[in-house]
Design a protein around this motif. Structure first.
Motif, short mmCIF file in Angstrom:
data_model
loop_
_atom_site.label_atom_id
_atom_site.label_comp_id
_atom_site.label_asym_id
_atom_site.label_seq_id
_atom_site.Cartn_x
_atom_site.Cartn_y
_atom_site.Cartn_z
N ALA A 285 0.83 -1.21 0.00
CA ALA A 285 0.00 0.00 0.00
C ALA A 285 0.87 1.26 0.00
CB ALA A 285 -0.93 -0.02 1.21
N TRP A 287 4.05 1.64 -0.87
CA TRP A 287 4.84 1.74 -2.11
C TRP A 287 3.95 2.24 -3.26
CZ3 TRP A 287 8.30 -2.98 -3.93
CH2 TRP A 287 9.18 -2.56 -4.93
N THR A 288 2.78 1.60 -3.36
CA THR A 288 1.88 1.94 -4.46
C THR A 288 1.40 3.39 -4.36
OG1 THR A 288 1.19 -0.36 -4.53
CG2 THR A 288 -0.22 1.19 -5.64
N SER A 289 1.03 3.79 -3.14
CA SER A 289 0.57 5.18 -2.97
C SER A 289 1.72 6.16 -3.23
CB SER A 289 0.01 5.39 -1.57
OG SER A 289 -1.23 4.75 -1.46
N GLU A 308 -4.03 12.57 -0.56
CA GLU A 308 -4.59 11.26 -0.23
C GLU A 308 -3.52 10.18 -0.24
OE1 GLU A 308 -7.99 9.78 -2.50
OE2 GLU A 308 -8.70 11.85 -2.64
N CYS A 309 -2.69 10.26 -1.28
CA CYS A 309 -1.63 9.27 -1.42
C CYS A 309 -0.71 9.30 -0.20
CB CYS A 309 -0.79 9.54 -2.67
SG CYS A 309 -1.67 9.20 -4.20
N ASN A 312 -2.19 7.84 2.85
CA ASN A 312 -2.21 6.37 2.83
C ASN A 312 -0.82 5.80 3.11
OD1 ASN A 312 -3.92 4.11 2.55
ND2 ASN A 312 -2.98 3.65 0.55
N GLN A 315 -0.39 6.02 6.90
CA GLN A 315 -1.19 5.01 7.61
C GLN A 315 -0.56 3.61 7.47
OE1 GLN A 315 -5.28 5.04 6.41
NE2 GLN A 315 -5.58 7.15 7.12
N SER A 316 -0.07 3.34 6.27
CA SER A 316 0.50 2.01 6.03
C SER A 316 1.78 1.81 6.82
CB SER A 316 0.78 1.81 4.54
OG SER A 316 -0.40 2.02 3.81
N ARG A 319 1.02 1.15 10.32
CA ARG A 319 0.58 -0.23 10.50
C ARG A 319 1.78 -1.18 10.61
NH1 ARG A 319 -3.31 -2.60 6.08
NH2 ARG A 319 -2.58 -4.74 6.37
N GLN B 28 -6.21 -0.25 2.91
CA GLN B 28 -5.08 0.58 2.48
C GLN B 28 -4.55 0.13 1.11
OE1 GLN B 28 -3.39 0.05 6.18
NE2 GLN B 28 -3.98 2.08 6.88
N VAL B 29 -4.54 -1.17 0.90
CA VAL B 29 -4.09 -1.68 -0.40
C VAL B 29 -5.07 -1.22 -1.48
CG1 VAL B 29 -3.70 -3.75 -1.78
CG2 VAL B 29 -2.90 -3.67 0.58
N ARG B 30 -6.36 -1.37 -1.15
CA ARG B 30 -7.42 -0.97 -2.08
C ARG B 30 -7.25 0.50 -2.47
NH1 ARG B 30 -11.42 -3.10 1.22
NH2 ARG B 30 -12.09 -1.04 1.91
N ARG B 31 -7.10 1.32 -1.45
CA ARG B 31 -6.97 2.76 -1.67
C ARG B 31 -5.74 3.05 -2.52
NH1 ARG B 31 -7.03 4.84 3.97
NH2 ARG B 31 -8.87 3.56 4.25
N SER B 32 -4.63 2.37 -2.22
CA SER B 32 -3.38 2.68 -2.92
C SER B 32 -3.47 2.31 -4.40
CB SER B 32 -2.21 1.95 -2.26
OG SER B 32 -2.24 0.58 -2.55
N ILE B 33 -4.16 1.21 -4.71
CA ILE B 33 -4.29 0.83 -6.12
C ILE B 33 -5.19 1.83 -6.85
CG2 ILE B 33 -5.11 -0.96 -7.72
CD1 ILE B 33 -4.29 -3.05 -5.69
N GLN B 35 -5.48 4.95 -6.05
CA GLN B 35 -4.68 6.17 -6.24
C GLN B 35 -3.71 6.01 -7.40
OE1 GLN B 35 -3.12 6.39 -2.32
NE2 GLN B 35 -4.94 7.39 -1.46
N LEU B 36 -3.09 4.85 -7.46
CA LEU B 36 -2.13 4.59 -8.54
C LEU B 36 -2.84 4.66 -9.89
CD1 LEU B 36 0.80 3.67 -9.26
CD2 LEU B 36 -0.10 1.33 -9.28
N PHE B 120 4.62 -6.16 -4.83
CA PHE B 120 4.98 -5.95 -6.24
C PHE B 120 5.44 -4.51 -6.46
CE2 PHE B 120 0.36 -5.87 -5.52
CZ PHE B 120 0.11 -4.52 -5.73
N PRO B 122 4.83 -1.15 -8.03
CA PRO B 122 3.58 -0.55 -8.51
C PRO B 122 3.56 -0.44 -10.03
CG PRO B 122 4.42 0.67 -6.64
CD PRO B 122 5.46 -0.34 -6.98
#
Lengths: 500, 218
Positions: A285, A287-289, A308-309, A312, A315-316, A319, B28-33, B35-36, B120, B122
């Motif tokens: 999460a 990394w992706t954000s 937002e990014c 996130n 927050q991650s 965690r 959080q994973v859901r949100r990050s994808i 956003q990406l 992975f 992104p």
């Protein structure tokens, strides 16, 4: 017992008649008699029926004297053979005995009584010899099957006779292990205690067992062995000798150690896989954000997305930190401050903490307690944590409308607290792994550390935690805290507090 | 520089109004994808469980589905199986966790477009999503082409249909004329009409489009 059967092999008809007559003349005749006029016929009879003793003429036309004896004793090892010599040839007779014959008689001085007695003795001696041989075979087979080394010493632990098994294992020659020489085959660190046992006059009252490392000649190193010694006590109470066994347990011990190591690794593996799993999601999460944030960096229209990014990402990362803290808390127990605690208050606080959670899930939470709860020496926050964990687990296992019940029962020396739910329960496998870190049977995501931490805390309090579950019917977890050693004086205060 | 390139490139993708459906129980994973996806101009819709996803009537959509394997309730593989049963049209990308290779294999066997293992890169996820969308778009084009051919075939008269069958069966004008008991000139007339209605230049092309329809099970 059936009468024994004797076979007379004699080519001379006159001698055959004479000897047959002598044997039959005996009124208490214990023998049935068969006769043969040649070795060939004799062998045929031996092949066809059971014969106990053969009376063999050494001058048969179809045999060369001693060869006949050899043929008989080798083919029928249980057969007794008595030879008859026509001429008083002692030399030949002695040779016959060496070949395995039981006795010899001279035809020149044949006497009925002597003949019968000789046959009887021959049969009896042969029977004993056979039995002895069998018993020896059994004993050897037993020793070989035992894979233990059998040895014996005198009353003081000195080896006084050759011990072939010991010699084979240790490679020590007879001169080397004689007397106390056998001690040299022991590992230097183990030697002292065993030597002391013998030198201080071994106590004959007990069987003794040592685990010791013994030099193994074939593998050129010491191997762990269990030595058991038993005193042989003759007349009176004095020990005449010690017999013992030495069993090589190196392989068994290594297997056990490997198993323990594997178990430790499996636990570690569960822990590592759990950590990896718990941390991978927030890593993905974050990394992706972060990547998304980088993509829109500098685009005025994407300011909101950028914020937002970054939220996130934070927050991650938080965690991840929480998981790591959980692991550390799990790894470090026993270093917390403990003092006398009012367990009833701890329970009430725990109930307050989870009540809302139960209501949210449309479940009821009840608790009962006996009045005599003793004071517990421990850490309130930790005890509360354990109770909260158990009740949250119980609530999460159940469905709307179900009941979670906490019961506290006071004993003189302990408090027993049970938390019972009527939820989905656990399979036998799940129960076995329930206290493993990161193991979870919950459909919902949890840290999987709750029960592991609870287990650690209970150990830190000298208490115990056990779990009983019926799949599909619910689970009961039982805690037991020992009462404080100094609780006697404070009991009254405790009960007063608990009614507030 | 590289970042900008990527953004421009993905802005072109949006023209297709493809949608990326994401099913993951981890908020959080859901949100990050999501956003990406937004950061590269993809249209992303997220769902917290397989059930929630299946409750929605997606209608006629293009794009792809990205689902986590390990989820409470129906897991990613269960979801895939259910979708397969109902002829779900979109390519499915499965996200597997640490040491879940067997699950990835199972997903691929069940027809998943691809899988990606956590954690992975992104950018790798963006790439596999774009490939899936392209594949879906190509499938869409083929479908549209087929639809057009069908419509054109339907516009032929019964007589033209008879002539068409004989034509793609390799019969000459003469043979067709004698078979249908009409003059060769009439056959040629029908032939030109058929080529015109089917929007093809010659017999070879005609045979190709009719074959396409037959391959698609018409």
């Amino acid at each position: 017992m059936a009468a024994a059967t004797a076979l007379l092999i004699e080519d001379n008809p006159a001698d055959r008649a004479l000897i047959g007559h002598e044997i039959r003349a005996d009124v208490d005749l214990p023998f049935k008699l068969e006769t043969a006029d040649s070795l060939r016929t004799g062998l045929q009879i031996l092949n066809s029926k059971r014969i106990d003793v053969v009376l063999l003429d050494l001058s048969l036309p179809d045999a060369h004297g001693l060869d006949a004896v050899q043929t008989l004793t080798e083919t029928w090892p249980d057969l007794a053979v008595v030879v008859l010599t026509g001429f008083d040839n002692t030399q030949t007779a002695l040779e016959a005995l060496k070949q395995g014959a039981q006795d010899y008689l001279s035809k020149n001085s044949l006497d009925g009584t002597v003949l019968i007695r000789s046959l009887q003795y021959a049969v009896e001696r042969k029977r004993i010899a056979v039995e002895l041989r069998r018993s020896e075979q059994r004993y050897r087979a037993l020793v070989a099957a035992m894979t233990s080394i059998v040895w014996s010493t005198d009353a003081n632990g000195k080896i006084q006779s050759e011990q072939p098994f010991w010699s084979e294992y240790t490679g020590q020659a007879w001169g080397k292990y004689a007397e106390y020489g056998w001690l040299d085959a022991l590992h230097a660190e183990d030697r002292a205690i065993i030597e002391a046992f013998w030198r201080s006059g071994a106590d004959p009252g007990t069987e003794v067992e040592f685990l010791t490392r013994v030099w193994h000649d074939k593998s050129r190193r010491h191997r762990r062995c269990v030595a058991r010694v038993v005193p042989i006590i003759a007349v009176g109470t004095s020990v005449t000798e010690w017999v013992g066994t030495l069993t090589d347990v190196e392989d068994a011990q290594q297997a056990e150690e490997a198993l323990r190591r594997a178990e430790r690794l499996a636990s570690l593996g569960t822990l590592a896989a759990g950590i990896a799993h718990e941390i991978n999601n927030p890593i993905v999460a974050a990394w992706t954000s972060a990547e998304a944030a980088l993509n829109v960096l500098g685009q005025p229209a994407s300011q909101d997305l950028l914020a937002e990014c970054l939220q996130n990402v934070i927050q991650s990362v938080v965690r991840c930190r929480d998981t790591v803290e959980g692991v550390l808390r799990f790894a470090r127990h026993g270093t917390v401050e403990q003092h006398n605690c009012d367990i009833a208050r701890v329970i009430r606080q725990a109930i307050n903490e989870v009540e809302h959670y139960a209501t949210e899930r449309l479940q009821s939470l009840t608790w009962t307690s006996t009045a005599n709860l003793p004071v517990i020496y421990g850490n309130e926050a930790q005890m509360q944590q354990v109770l909260v964990t158990l009740m949250r687990n119980a609530i999460e296992a159940g469905n709307a409308g179900q009941l979670v019940e906490l019961k506290a029962i006071g004993f003189d020396d302990s408090v027993e607290i049970t938390v019972t739910d009527s939820g989905h329960g656990m399979t036998a496998t799940e129960q076995q792994r329930a206290f493993d870190p990161f193991f979870t049977s919950r459909k919902e995501r949890g840290t999987g550390l709750g029960l592991s931490i609870a287990h650690g805390i209970m150990e830190g309090h000298g208490g115990s935690i056990t779990l009983a579950s019926d799949e599909g019917r619910g689970t009961t977890v039982t805690l037991r805290f020992p009462a404080s050693a100094t609780s006697a004086g404070t009991k009254d205060t405790t009960s007063r507090d608990s009614t507030v | 520089m590289k970042q900008t390139d990527r953004v421009t490139q993905s802005h072109q993708k949006t023209e297709r109004t493809a949608t990326v459906f994401v099913v993951d129980d981890d908020a959080q994973v859901r949100r990050s994808i999501e956003q990406l996806g937004r950061s590269v101009g993809l249209n992303v819709i997220t769902f917290s469980s397989a059930d929630e996803f299946m409750k929605n009537d997606l209608g006629d959509v293009t794009g792809c589905l990205v689902t986590d394997v390990r989820m409470p309730g129906l897991n990613g593989l269960d979801l895939q199986a259910q979708l397969n049963k109902s002829n779900f049209p979109l390519p499915i990308i499965v996200i597997t966790g640490y040491a879940e290779v067997p699950m990835a294999v199972q997903a691929l066997k069940a027809g998943a477009f691809d899988f990606i293992q956590k954690p992975f890169r992104p950018q790798a996820l963006v790439e596999v999503i774009q490939k899936a969308i392209e594949s879906d778009a190509k499938k869409g084009e083929r479908k549209r082409e087929l639809q057009e051919i069908r419509e054109r075939l339907a516009s032929l008269s019964p007589r033209e249909n008879e002539v068409l069958k004989l034509l793609v069966g390799g019969k000459t004008t003469k043979r067709i004329a004698s078979r249908l008991n009409i003059s060769p000139t009439t056959v040629d007339f029908h032939r030109n009409n058929i080529l015109g209605k089917m929007c093809v230049e010659n017999l070879v092309e005609l045979t190709r489009v009719v074959d396409l329809c037959e391959l698609a099970g018409e």
